[in-house]
Design a protein around this motif. Structure first.
Motif, PDB file in Angstrom:
ATOM      1  N   LYS A  39       0.804  -1.366   0.106  1.00  0.00           N
ATOM      2  CA  LYS A  39      -0.176   0.006  -0.080  1.00  0.00           C
ATOM      3  C   LYS A  39       0.898   1.306   0.064  1.00  0.00           C
ATOM      4  O   LYS A  39       0.655   2.114  -0.588  1.00  0.00           O
ATOM      5  N   ASN A  40       1.628   1.436   1.103  1.00  0.00           N
ATOM      6  CA  ASN A  40       2.796   2.232   0.934  1.00  0.00           C
ATOM      7  C   ASN A  40       4.036   1.899   0.586  1.00  0.00           C
ATOM      8  O   ASN A  40       4.644   1.001   0.961  1.00  0.00           O
ATOM      9  N   THR A  41       4.379   2.690  -0.513  1.00  0.00           N
ATOM     10  CA  THR A  41       5.887   2.309  -1.033  1.00  0.00           C
ATOM     11  C   THR A  41       7.177   3.025  -0.534  1.00  0.00           C
ATOM     12  O   THR A  41       6.961   4.246  -0.713  1.00  0.00           O
ATOM     13  N   TRP A  67       0.140   6.782  -8.345  1.00  0.00           N
ATOM     14  CA  TRP A  67      -0.874   5.765  -8.816  1.00  0.00           C
ATOM     15  C   TRP A  67      -1.150   5.010  -7.442  1.00  0.00           C
ATOM     16  O   TRP A  67      -2.295   4.613  -7.053  1.00  0.00           O
ATOM     17  N   PHE A  68       0.023   4.394  -6.621  1.00  0.00           N
ATOM     18  CA  PHE A  68      -0.351   3.864  -5.278  1.00  0.00           C
ATOM     19  C   PHE A  68      -0.938   4.902  -4.398  1.00  0.00           C
ATOM     20  O   PHE A  68      -2.049   4.104  -3.789  1.00  0.00           O
ATOM     21  N   GLN A  69      -0.907   6.233  -4.294  1.00  0.00           N
ATOM     22  CA  GLN A  69      -1.526   6.893  -3.491  1.00  0.00           C
ATOM     23  C   GLN A  69      -2.830   6.998  -3.900  1.00  0.00           C
ATOM     24  O   GLN A  69      -3.595   6.984  -3.043  1.00  0.00           O
ATOM     25  N   ASN A  70      -3.255   7.065  -5.062  1.00  0.00           N
ATOM     26  CA  ASN A  70      -4.670   7.146  -5.504  1.00  0.00           C
ATOM     27  C   ASN A  70      -5.321   5.900  -5.322  1.00  0.00           C
ATOM     28  O   ASN A  70      -6.592   6.032  -5.063  1.00  0.00           O
ATOM     29  N   ALA A  71      -4.686   4.733  -5.633  1.00  0.00           N
ATOM     30  CA  ALA A  71      -5.408   3.260  -5.435  1.00  0.00           C
ATOM     31  C   ALA A  71      -5.713   3.212  -3.981  1.00  0.00           C
ATOM     32  O   ALA A  71      -6.863   2.856  -3.754  1.00  0.00           O
ATOM     33  N   ASN A  72      -4.763   3.438  -3.054  1.00  0.00           N
ATOM     34  CA  ASN A  72      -4.994   3.465  -1.639  1.00  0.00           C
ATOM     35  C   ASN A  72      -6.178   4.319  -1.182  1.00  0.00           C
ATOM     36  O   ASN A  72      -7.111   3.856  -0.650  1.00  0.00           O
ATOM     37  N   ASN A  73      -6.359   5.480  -1.735  1.00  0.00           N
ATOM     38  CA  ASN A  73      -7.342   6.307  -1.434  1.00  0.00           C
ATOM     39  C   ASN A  73      -8.840   5.807  -2.304  1.00  0.00           C
ATOM     40  O   ASN A  73      -9.964   5.817  -1.711  1.00  0.00           O
ATOM     41  N   ARG A  74      -8.758   5.177  -3.144  1.00  0.00           N
ATOM     42  CA  ARG A  74     -10.138   4.478  -3.768  1.00  0.00           C
ATOM     43  C   ARG A  74     -10.332   3.472  -3.021  1.00  0.00           C
ATOM     44  O   ARG A  74     -11.657   3.065  -2.987  1.00  0.00           O
ATOM     45  N   ARG A  79     -14.277   1.078   0.637  1.00  0.00           N
ATOM     46  CA  ARG A  79     -14.700   0.341   2.033  1.00  0.00           C
ATOM     47  C   ARG A  79     -15.600   1.207   2.755  1.00  0.00           C
ATOM     48  O   ARG A  79     -16.615   0.760   3.251  1.00  0.00           O
ATOM     49  N   ARG A  80     -15.460   2.563   2.764  1.00  0.00           N
ATOM     50  CA  ARG A  80     -16.489   3.471   3.541  1.00  0.00           C
ATOM     51  C   ARG A  80     -17.739   3.389   2.892  1.00  0.00           C
ATOM     52  O   ARG A  80     -18.763   3.263   3.568  1.00  0.00           O
ATOM     53  N   ARG A  81     -17.858   3.198   1.361  1.00  0.00           N
ATOM     54  CA  ARG A  81     -19.105   3.165   0.735  1.00  0.00           C
ATOM     55  C   ARG A  81     -19.914   1.998   1.206  1.00  0.00           C
ATOM     56  O   ARG A  81     -21.072   1.829   1.410  1.00  0.00           O
ATOM     57  N   ARG A  82     -18.887   0.623   1.240  1.00  0.00           N
ATOM     58  CA  ARG A  82     -19.626  -0.604   1.786  1.00  0.00           C
ATOM     59  C   ARG A  82     -20.157  -0.468   2.821  1.00  0.00           C
ATOM     60  O   ARG A  82     -21.109  -0.986   3.404  1.00  0.00           O
ATOM     61  N   GLU A  83     -19.515   0.199   3.796  1.00  0.00           N
ATOM     62  CA  GLU A  83     -19.881   0.257   5.371  1.00  0.00           C
ATOM     63  C   GLU A  83     -21.031   1.177   5.340  1.00  0.00           C
ATOM     64  O   GLU A  83     -22.125   0.849   6.172  1.00  0.00           O
ATOM     65  N   TRP A  84     -21.188   2.373   4.679  1.00  0.00           N
ATOM     66  CA  TRP A  84     -22.448   3.075   4.736  1.00  0.00           C
ATOM     67  C   TRP A  84     -23.461   2.479   4.198  1.00  0.00           C
ATOM     68  O   TRP A  84     -24.569   2.532   4.706  1.00  0.00           O
ATOM     69  N   THR A  85     -23.191   1.606   2.875  1.00  0.00           N
ATOM     70  CA  THR A  85     -24.534   0.983   2.538  1.00  0.00           C
ATOM     71  C   THR A  85     -24.984  -0.326   3.378  1.00  0.00           C
ATOM     72  O   THR A  85     -26.338  -0.198   3.664  1.00  0.00           O
TER      73      THR A  85
END
Length: 107
Positions: A39-41, A67-74, A79-85
């Motif tokens: 995740k963090n390189t 790319w890694f920074q954006n992928a981590n944020n996505r 995960r947050r959206r799944r939890e909210w749902t």
């Protein structure tokens, strides 16, 4: 290599495109590395990944870092959206049950 060259040649004024877009093979490599838990390189690791990706087209170390920074944020956002749902479904279900209970007791 052809895909990286075609990206450069496709610009009419001869300048490099401002935005990097990984080709299919680069994206597969990046996603497989990310899926293994990277995740963090660190700088050394980014340099190694960049060297591998350069075999398939133009890429710079900063592209890999972002790319890694954006992928981590996505990933966090998904995960947050799944939890909210899940919590919204639970809240809606509880609300419907409580409304039914109120209606049935008042009737």
């Amino acid at each position: 290599m052809d895909q990286g060259k075609s990206m450069v040649e496709s610009t009419s004024n001869g300048h490099l495109p401002k935005r990097w877009k990984p080709n299919l093979e680069q994206r597969r490599i990046l996603e497989s590395i990310f899926a293994t838990g990277t995740k963090n390189t660190r700088r050394e690791r980014i340099a190694q990944i960049t060297a591998v990706l350069q075999q398939y087209g133009r890429v710079e170390q900063r592209n890999v870092f972002y790319w890694f920074q954006n992928a981590n944020n996505r990933n966090k956002l998904c995960r947050r959206r799944r939890e909210w749902t899940v919590s919204e479904e639970f809240t809606n279900r509880c609300f419907r049950i409580s409304n039914f209970a109120i209606i049935s007791f008042t009737s």
